[in-house]
Design a protein around this motif. Sequence first.
Motif, PDB file in Angstrom:
ATOM      1  N   VAL A 125       0.932  -3.823   5.097  1.00  0.00           N
ATOM      2  CA  VAL A 125       0.351  -2.482   5.553  1.00  0.00           C
ATOM      3  C   VAL A 125       1.676  -1.380   5.314  1.00  0.00           C
ATOM      4  O   VAL A 125       1.575  -0.132   4.894  1.00  0.00           O
ATOM      5  CB  VAL A 125       0.122  -2.503   7.117  1.00  0.00           C
ATOM      6  N   ILE A 126       3.038  -1.987   5.260  1.00  0.00           N
ATOM      7  CA  ILE A 126       3.863  -1.030   4.938  1.00  0.00           C
ATOM      8  C   ILE A 126       3.891  -0.473   3.394  1.00  0.00           C
ATOM      9  O   ILE A 126       4.069   0.670   3.239  1.00  0.00           O
ATOM     10  CB  ILE A 126       5.315  -1.867   5.416  1.00  0.00           C
ATOM     11  N   ALA A 127       3.409  -1.791   2.754  1.00  0.00           N
ATOM     12  CA  ALA A 127       3.383  -1.135   1.383  1.00  0.00           C
ATOM     13  C   ALA A 127       2.373  -0.124   1.187  1.00  0.00           C
ATOM     14  O   ALA A 127       2.507   0.800   0.354  1.00  0.00           O
ATOM     15  CB  ALA A 127       3.116  -2.479   0.253  1.00  0.00           C
ATOM     16  N   TRP A 128       1.213  -0.338   1.716  1.00  0.00           N
ATOM     17  CA  TRP A 128       0.084   0.802   1.582  1.00  0.00           C
ATOM     18  C   TRP A 128       0.765   2.201   2.003  1.00  0.00           C
ATOM     19  O   TRP A 128       0.635   3.137   1.345  1.00  0.00           O
ATOM     20  CB  TRP A 128      -1.084   0.462   2.541  1.00  0.00           C
ATOM     21  N   ALA A 129       1.310   2.175   3.042  1.00  0.00           N
ATOM     22  CA  ALA A 129       2.077   3.298   3.618  1.00  0.00           C
ATOM     23  C   ALA A 129       3.066   4.077   2.721  1.00  0.00           C
ATOM     24  O   ALA A 129       3.182   5.321   2.388  1.00  0.00           O
ATOM     25  CB  ALA A 129       2.538   3.063   4.989  1.00  0.00           C
ATOM     26  N   LEU A 130       3.873   2.991   2.132  1.00  0.00           N
ATOM     27  CA  LEU A 130       4.916   3.687   0.978  1.00  0.00           C
ATOM     28  C   LEU A 130       4.005   4.429  -0.002  1.00  0.00           C
ATOM     29  O   LEU A 130       4.533   5.248  -0.458  1.00  0.00           O
ATOM     30  CB  LEU A 130       5.704   2.383   0.550  1.00  0.00           C
ATOM     31  N   ARG A 131       3.277   3.633  -0.617  1.00  0.00           N
ATOM     32  CA  ARG A 131       2.263   4.203  -1.896  1.00  0.00           C
ATOM     33  C   ARG A 131       1.920   5.554  -1.293  1.00  0.00           C
ATOM     34  O   ARG A 131       1.532   6.593  -2.023  1.00  0.00           O
ATOM     35  CB  ARG A 131       1.188   3.212  -2.187  1.00  0.00           C
ATOM     36  N   TYR A 132       1.167   5.530   0.049  1.00  0.00           N
ATOM     37  CA  TYR A 132       0.444   6.845   0.444  1.00  0.00           C
ATOM     38  C   TYR A 132       1.332   8.027   0.742  1.00  0.00           C
ATOM     39  O   TYR A 132       1.152   9.195   0.768  1.00  0.00           O
ATOM     40  CB  TYR A 132      -0.107   6.465   1.734  1.00  0.00           C
ATOM     41  N   THR A 133       2.606   7.612   0.795  1.00  0.00           N
ATOM     42  CA  THR A 133       3.770   8.656   1.039  1.00  0.00           C
ATOM     43  C   THR A 133       3.725   9.557  -0.387  1.00  0.00           C
ATOM     44  O   THR A 133       3.885  10.842  -0.359  1.00  0.00           O
ATOM     45  CB  THR A 133       5.052   8.196   1.340  1.00  0.00           C
ATOM     46  N   PHE A 134       3.779   8.659  -1.400  1.00  0.00           N
ATOM     47  CA  PHE A 134       3.669   9.744  -2.587  1.00  0.00           C
ATOM     48  C   PHE A 134       2.135  10.215  -2.997  1.00  0.00           C
ATOM     49  O   PHE A 134       2.260  11.248  -3.691  1.00  0.00           O
ATOM     50  CB  PHE A 134       4.060   8.627  -3.793  1.00  0.00           C
TER      51      PHE A 134
ATOM     52  N   GLU B 181     -10.774   2.576  -5.392  1.00  0.00           N
ATOM     53  CA  GLU B 181      -9.649   2.792  -6.341  1.00  0.00           C
ATOM     54  C   GLU B 181      -8.238   2.201  -6.150  1.00  0.00           C
ATOM     55  O   GLU B 181      -7.643   1.612  -6.922  1.00  0.00           O
ATOM     56  CB  GLU B 181      -9.550   4.305  -6.562  1.00  0.00           C
ATOM     57  N   PHE B 182      -7.888   2.221  -4.670  1.00  0.00           N
ATOM     58  CA  PHE B 182      -6.781   1.945  -4.324  1.00  0.00           C
ATOM     59  C   PHE B 182      -6.599   0.334  -3.999  1.00  0.00           C
ATOM     60  O   PHE B 182      -5.974  -0.389  -4.712  1.00  0.00           O
ATOM     61  CB  PHE B 182      -6.273   2.325  -3.045  1.00  0.00           C
ATOM     62  N   LEU B 183      -7.422  -0.153  -3.227  1.00  0.00           N
ATOM     63  CA  LEU B 183      -7.334  -1.813  -3.109  1.00  0.00           C
ATOM     64  C   LEU B 183      -8.421  -2.480  -3.773  1.00  0.00           C
ATOM     65  O   LEU B 183      -8.189  -3.694  -3.954  1.00  0.00           O
ATOM     66  CB  LEU B 183      -7.963  -1.647  -1.400  1.00  0.00           C
ATOM     67  N   GLN B 184      -9.421  -1.684  -4.546  1.00  0.00           N
ATOM     68  CA  GLN B 184     -10.464  -2.404  -5.291  1.00  0.00           C
ATOM     69  C   GLN B 184     -11.163  -3.510  -4.498  1.00  0.00           C
ATOM     70  O   GLN B 184     -11.225  -4.505  -4.951  1.00  0.00           O
ATOM     71  CB  GLN B 184      -9.695  -2.887  -6.713  1.00  0.00           C
ATOM     72  N   ALA B 185     -11.462  -3.057  -3.191  1.00  0.00           N
ATOM     73  CA  ALA B 185     -12.081  -4.131  -2.552  1.00  0.00           C
ATOM     74  C   ALA B 185     -13.552  -4.441  -2.825  1.00  0.00           C
ATOM     75  O   ALA B 185     -14.152  -3.433  -2.873  1.00  0.00           O
ATOM     76  CB  ALA B 185     -11.995  -3.734  -0.995  1.00  0.00           C
ATOM     77  N   GLY B 186     -13.938  -5.445  -2.938  1.00  0.00           N
ATOM     78  CA  GLY B 186     -15.353  -5.745  -3.425  1.00  0.00           C
ATOM     79  C   GLY B 186     -16.109  -6.610  -2.262  1.00  0.00           C
ATOM     80  O   GLY B 186     -16.094  -6.062  -1.150  1.00  0.00           O
ATOM     81  N   ASP B 187     -16.816  -7.572  -2.602  1.00  0.00           N
ATOM     82  CA  ASP B 187     -17.512  -8.279  -1.794  1.00  0.00           C
ATOM     83  C   ASP B 187     -16.459  -9.042  -0.844  1.00  0.00           C
ATOM     84  O   ASP B 187     -15.375  -9.392  -1.337  1.00  0.00           O
ATOM     85  CB  ASP B 187     -18.517  -9.123  -2.331  1.00  0.00           C
TER      86      ASP B 187
ATOM     87  N   VAL C 273     -12.802 -14.737  -1.285  1.00  0.00           N
ATOM     88  CA  VAL C 273     -11.508 -14.647  -1.828  1.00  0.00           C
ATOM     89  C   VAL C 273     -11.296 -14.761  -3.269  1.00  0.00           C
ATOM     90  O   VAL C 273     -12.172 -15.448  -3.799  1.00  0.00           O
ATOM     91  CB  VAL C 273     -10.747 -16.148  -1.140  1.00  0.00           C
ATOM     92  N   THR C 274     -10.529 -13.849  -3.807  1.00  0.00           N
ATOM     93  CA  THR C 274     -10.335 -13.782  -5.151  1.00  0.00           C
ATOM     94  C   THR C 274      -9.051 -13.757  -5.631  1.00  0.00           C
ATOM     95  O   THR C 274      -8.061 -13.660  -4.962  1.00  0.00           O
ATOM     96  CB  THR C 274     -10.865 -12.394  -5.879  1.00  0.00           C
ATOM     97  N   ALA C 275      -8.549 -13.928  -6.849  1.00  0.00           N
ATOM     98  CA  ALA C 275      -7.112 -13.964  -7.323  1.00  0.00           C
ATOM     99  C   ALA C 275      -6.920 -12.690  -8.479  1.00  0.00           C
ATOM    100  O   ALA C 275      -6.031 -12.525  -8.937  1.00  0.00           O
ATOM    101  CB  ALA C 275      -6.931 -15.214  -8.249  1.00  0.00           C
ATOM    102  N   ASP C 276      -7.834 -11.728  -8.158  1.00  0.00           N
ATOM    103  CA  ASP C 276      -7.720 -10.549  -9.028  1.00  0.00           C
ATOM    104  C   ASP C 276      -6.817  -9.743  -8.241  1.00  0.00           C
ATOM    105  O   ASP C 276      -6.701  -9.141  -7.013  1.00  0.00           O
ATOM    106  CB  ASP C 276      -9.188  -9.590  -8.855  1.00  0.00           C
ATOM    107  N   VAL C 277      -5.614  -9.539  -9.186  1.00  0.00           N
ATOM    108  CA  VAL C 277      -4.531  -8.840  -8.621  1.00  0.00           C
ATOM    109  C   VAL C 277      -4.657  -7.287  -8.874  1.00  0.00           C
ATOM    110  O   VAL C 277      -5.109  -6.869  -9.723  1.00  0.00           O
ATOM    111  CB  VAL C 277      -3.102  -9.198  -9.185  1.00  0.00           C
ATOM    112  N   VAL C 278      -4.060  -6.401  -7.446  1.00  0.00           N
ATOM    113  CA  VAL C 278      -4.348  -5.069  -7.793  1.00  0.00           C
ATOM    114  C   VAL C 278      -2.617  -4.380  -8.059  1.00  0.00           C
ATOM    115  O   VAL C 278      -1.859  -4.642  -7.039  1.00  0.00           O
ATOM    116  CB  VAL C 278      -4.729  -4.386  -6.188  1.00  0.00           C
ATOM    117  N   PRO C 279      -2.157  -4.210  -9.181  1.00  0.00           N
ATOM    118  CA  PRO C 279      -1.008  -3.658  -9.287  1.00  0.00           C
ATOM    119  C   PRO C 279      -0.409  -2.716  -8.486  1.00  0.00           C
ATOM    120  O   PRO C 279       0.580  -2.562  -8.172  1.00  0.00           O
ATOM    121  CB  PRO C 279      -1.179  -3.145 -10.774  1.00  0.00           C
ATOM    122  N   GLY C 280      -1.367  -1.594  -8.042  1.00  0.00           N
ATOM    123  CA  GLY C 280      -0.739  -0.547  -7.202  1.00  0.00           C
ATOM    124  C   GLY C 280      -0.585  -1.146  -5.824  1.00  0.00           C
ATOM    125  O   GLY C 280       0.111  -0.294  -5.206  1.00  0.00           O
TER     126      GLY C 280
END
Length: 533
Positions: free
Chosen positions: A118-127, A145-151, A154-161
């Motif tokens: 959650v801190i990482a999300w807030a850090l990204r949203y600061t910018f 676009e940010f979390l790329q959340a689907g159904d 559990v997946t192993a699809d990494v979100v670089p952002g």
Amino acid sequence: MSARAEQPTGQPDQERRRGGFSSRRVFILAAIGSAVGLGNIWRFPYVAYENGGGAFLLPYLVALLTAGIPFLLLDYALGHRHRGSAPLSFARLRRGAEGLGWWQVGICFVIAVYYAAVIAWALRYTFFSLDEAWGADPEGFFFGEFLQAGDVRVTADVVPGVLVPLALVWVAVLVIMALGVQRGIGATSLFFIPVLVLAFAALVVQAVLLPGAGTGLDALFTPDWSALASGSVWAAAFGQIFFSLSIGFGIMITYASYVGRREDMIGSGLVVGFANSSFELLAGIGVFAALGFMAQANGVAVDQVASDGIGLAFVAFPAIISEAPAGALLGVLFFGCLVLAGITSLVSVIEVVISAVRDKLDTGRLTATLLVGVPAAVLSLVLFSTTSGIYVLDVVDHFVNQYGILVVALISMLVVAWLLRALTRLGDHLNVHGRPRVGTGWRLLTSVVAPVGLAVVLVLALRDDLTAPYEDYPTWLLVVCGWGMVVALPVIGFLVARLPWRAGTHLDGPPPGSDPVTPLGAATTGHDEGGTR
């Protein structure tokens, strides 16, 4: 006789090797930093709004005085008297109680793993706030676009952002932890807390100057006195106090063990308790002033835009920022405050685990930081930088708070008060240097009022979760990441308690010099190894 002569050989060295805060002021700032977290900003305002508005302040104050501060002082007494991490403090109270400490350690490890995300999300949203990257659809941007959340799977699809800022958060936290209690946690608190207060004050000033701010404040503070007749409102007040004060799961036990033996822990507890509540009230003003602006701008009632948690922070506030004058500044202040509040809370949570490992295994600060921090960081990156991370986080957060923190807090209070009958001697310890003194009233509040309040909160939460699946998540997710984790934590905790302590660990009662009948002539807490006295 000198203070050093009153202790067995080696005791001062052991305490200096554990590290400590250099002053009461540093301890208070660190404790406030732990208590003031994300929940103060995004949970309290909505809880107050939903439970009577201005009228909610009455049960909230009652809960603070009758349960929150008394329990905070219990944590302080355990750590300050027994001079150890949560497991060591419970072991010194009674060997069979050690498992309670490890249960708390397990809870803190779990919280640290997802809290960093959650801190990482807030850090990204600061910018993101600088150019309002979320566009016209903050909700679609956050989940899409940010979390790329689907159904929900559990997946192993990494979100670089998410992966990159999450890695940066863990690097920063591990550096702070490796520096030690004073040079890491203490120094961070000395800088972050004043900056946080100033930044949030600036945020509130900007928010209350927005058009429609008064409408939001009216919605928050207009009292619904009929709500005071509802048991759920009082339960919400007790629940908010326990969630926001960082009590009952090892943090304040650990921090209190780093404080000089002659410090006033009662006065410190009052300062921390009221400072935390003051920040929550300030957060309520800022958040609802902004929500009032949003409601007026969209021509709707405040209740149609009010929300809490992740929805408030990453959906509602970006929408406000997009429409507000000087929105970029508002966004940087808001999300920057989330980052600062989150970091000071995260370091306190992970310190519970590091301190326990150091006490149990007699390791150095850097070794313990790596033993705890690296696995936590890896798990955090694996679980929460993927497209399924948001769902796992939501379930784990709900269950570890409702049935982790609250359950272990309730059981530890009952064990200390009724099974071990330890409240009198713990109160005596607080009274050696503390003012105002605690006595029968404190013991009654800690042994009866606070447990009853916690029990009611738990019963209501359990009723809701058994009536309908949490957020309609699939059963397998609730069982694995929810109920399964809740059951596993105490089992693992009491199994770890069976492992032997390092050679020479004093377990038969508090260390010499900790009893109120033989107070030391001077504080023995020093800086971390390698530091100066």
